[in-house]
Design an enzyme around this catalytic site. Structure first.
Site, mmCIF file in Angstrom:
data_model
loop_
_atom_site.group_PDB
_atom_site.id
_atom_site.type_symbol
_atom_site.label_atom_id
_atom_site.label_comp_id
_atom_site.label_asym_id
_atom_site.label_seq_id
_atom_site.Cartn_x
_atom_site.Cartn_y
_atom_site.Cartn_z
ATOM 1 C CG HIS A 57 21.429 3.955 45.989
ATOM 2 N ND1 HIS A 57 21.035 3.606 47.249
ATOM 3 C CD2 HIS A 57 21.756 5.265 46.054
ATOM 4 C CE1 HIS A 57 21.083 4.657 48.048
ATOM 5 N NE2 HIS A 57 21.526 5.682 47.343
ATOM 6 N NE ARG B 147 39.950 18.627 34.010
ATOM 7 C CZ ARG B 147 38.768 18.596 33.418
ATOM 8 N NH1 ARG B 147 37.842 19.495 33.760
ATOM 9 N NH2 ARG B 147 38.493 17.700 32.494
#
Length: 576
Positions: free
Chosen positions: A487, A554
């Site tokens: 946005h 991760r």
């Protein structure tokens, strides 16, 4: 029960073999089975249905010869419990993730079993892979059929209908039911069918449910019930040309008395129809079969044809009428039990009618509400809702002034209470068998496409200002937030839904899983079968077959587990 020593690890495939007076067939079937090679290994479970010959002894001798190369289990039944119950016995002993059903009169060609497994593994959405069944001369048998219909009963399953079909309709009814036109030439590509013969097939065990076959259908139509359940879950049954087997086509059935075999077939067909068709449909089928019995009996007595008289007696017996032959395995209910069944069916039909009436009312109410809102907001609304979709009466919809919107809810979709559909332009697709659960908020400016078998759980919010795709079999856990837009706005405060946005896609591929309260950033692709742990924040692409966790997320390890991702790419998601 005779069992060779099992291996330490579970094999990939379990071959189920049910025998009944099949000693001659086993001499060809077992050596061909022994020559099959499958990465991941396979085991064999043989169940003998109280054979009068040496079928069980031949199977036990073969088991001792091939051990320990192939783990083999041989079970001797004291009584003939039927094909369905015997296969269920074998399935209870199976350890493989793929179940391969093999008839004793089917002789596998080289690499047939491997071809069946490969077809399942490499074709997402295929739940059953069937081998091409051939005659001794190599010609292809008509071994597949469409699901039961009044046309099939009339033109292909009655003597009178078959004669009319051959003489006046160019066998159109038979060819349609048996896929004759599709299999007229040599099959060179996979063919999706309703019901392949279960003589040589492979099926994912996850899709079979708690029981492989319905034991109320001991001999006939039990495979049709299995395939129907799999198709209802959105999976396909396909014939793969790479797998072939020579088939004797019912050599054990030929030993059964013709009248009792016909009675067993008609009784099983009635029971299968009662489970899946309306009372009106079953009544029409009963009338067609009764007319055929009268025709066969009249023609048989006038022309002195004993075969037609036996067929008429079998049909009458299957219909439960006096003078008919007793079905071979199916037990016919008594008069009191029959009345109770009729009462229960009428009560179930009444409840179903009331439920369907309420479903149709809520569907029409939502359509009228959408059109009224479109008129108020001066926005063109294109709405299409399948008749069998389940729509709660308290579903809310928001439209934007002047922006066209399209709502498509496909067959068997479920939209629960409390759902808010914010269609401020763009397209919203809710595809077959998807579920949008309580308190979900779907905001669409571009296109939101929720794939088949996806489940969007309670409390989920999905914002699609671009293109959002959720792949086949993906699952989103409770309270997951997926954001796929960037946005940009100049002033504060502002309503971001009224401002231009930069579109970015989020792609969740097949069989991926996103854990509770995880957040996925714009433009991220979550790879096939990847797992995003709970409370994770994903800001970069997740490789396939990996587990990621943390904020930022991760890679922790591979999630292949016991499966080879190259071999089992098409396996059903464990969340289904």
């Amino acid at each position: 029960m005779t069992q060779s020593p099992p291996s330490d690890t579970a094999p990939l495939v379990t071959v189920l073999l049910v025998t009944y007076n099949s000693v001659d067939d086993l001499e060809s079937c077992l050596p061909a089975l022994q020559r099959q090679k499958v990465p991941g290994g396979y085991e064999v479970v043989v169940v003998d249905n109280a054979s009068a010959d040496d079928s069980a002894r031949v199977a036990e001798k073969w088991a001792s010869d091939v051990a320990p190369d192939i783990p083999v289990t041989v079970v001797r039944n004291a009584d003939n419990v039927g094909y369905a119950a015997a296969n269920n016995q074998a399935a209870d002993l199976a350890r493989g993730r793929v179940l391969a059903l093999l008839n004793p009169d089917a002789v596998m060609a080289e690499d047939c079993l491997q071809a069946l497994v490969d077809h399942l593994a490499h074709n997402v959405g295929v739940g059953v892979a069937a081998a091409v069944l051939t005659n001794a001369d190599g010609s292809i048998q008509e071994f597949a059929r469409r699901d039961l219909s009044l046309g099939a009963v009339t033109w292909d399953l009655t003597e009178l209908g078959r004669r009319i079909d051959r003489r006046f309709r160019d066998s159109r009814g038979h060819r349609h039911r048996r896929y004759s036109d599709e299999m007229a030439d040599a099959l060179d590509r996979p063919l999706a069918v309703d019901c392949p013969a279960a003589a040589c097939i492979a099926v994912w065990r996850e899709l079979t449910g708690r029981r492989l076959f319905d034991e109320r259908l001991p001999l006939f139509f039990n495979d049709a019930g299995l395939f129907a359940r799999i198709r209802e879950r959105g999976y396909r049954c396909e014939i793969t040309p790479a797998a072939r087997a020579r088939h004797g086509y019912g050599t054990s059935h030929r030993r059964i008395d013709v009248s009792r075999k016909r009675a067993e077939f008609v009784a099983a067909m009635r029971r299968y129809a009662e489970q899946r068709r309306s009372i009106r449909w079953c009544t029409a089928m009963y009338a067609v079969l009764l007319l055929d019995a009268v025709f066969c009996l009249s023609l048989g007595l006038v022309g002195r044809k004993a075969s037609l008289v036996r067929q008429a007696r079998g049909t009458l017996g299957g219909l439960g009428l006096p003078g008919g032959a007793q079905p071979w395995l199916t037990r016919q209910p008594g008069a009191r039990a029959r009345l109770r069944l009729i009462r229960n069916r009428f009560a179930r039909a009444l409840r179903t009618g009331v439920r369907n009436a309420g479903r149709r009312h809520r569907r029409r109410t939502l359509i009228r509400h959408l059109r009224w809102q479109g008129w108020l907001h001066r926005a063109r609304v294109d709405v299409s809702i399948a008749r069998d979709a389940v729509i709660d009466g308290r579903v809310r919809v928001e439209l934007h002034d002047g922006r066209p919107a399209q709502l498509i809810i496909d067959s068997r979709a479920i939209v629960h209470d409390g759902v808010l559909l914010r269609m401020w332009g763009g397209t919203l697709h809710i595809h077959e068998t998807a579920q949008v659960r309580h308190d979900a908020v779907l905001t669409v400016k571009g296109m939101l496409d929720i794939g088949a078998h996806s489940i969007i759980s309670r409390g989920v919010q999905l914002h699609a200002d671009g293109l959002m795709r959720i792949g086949f079999g993906a699952a989103l856990a409770e309270r997951v937030t997926v954001v796929d837009t960037t946005h940009a706005f100049d002033d504060i405060p502002t309503n971001i839904f009224d401002k231009p946005v930069e579109q970015a896609d989020v792609t969740i591929e097949d069989f991926a899983f996103v854990g509770s309260t995880a957040v996925v950033s714009p433009g991220v692709t979550i790879g096939r079968s990847a797992v995003v742990a709970a409370l994770s924040a994903v800001s970069r692409d997740v490789p396939p077959y990996t587990l990621v966790a943390g904020a930022p997320a991760r890679v922790l390890r591979s999630v292949d587990g016991l499966l080879d991702r190259n071999t089992l790419a098409g396996a059903p998601a464990a969340t289904e």
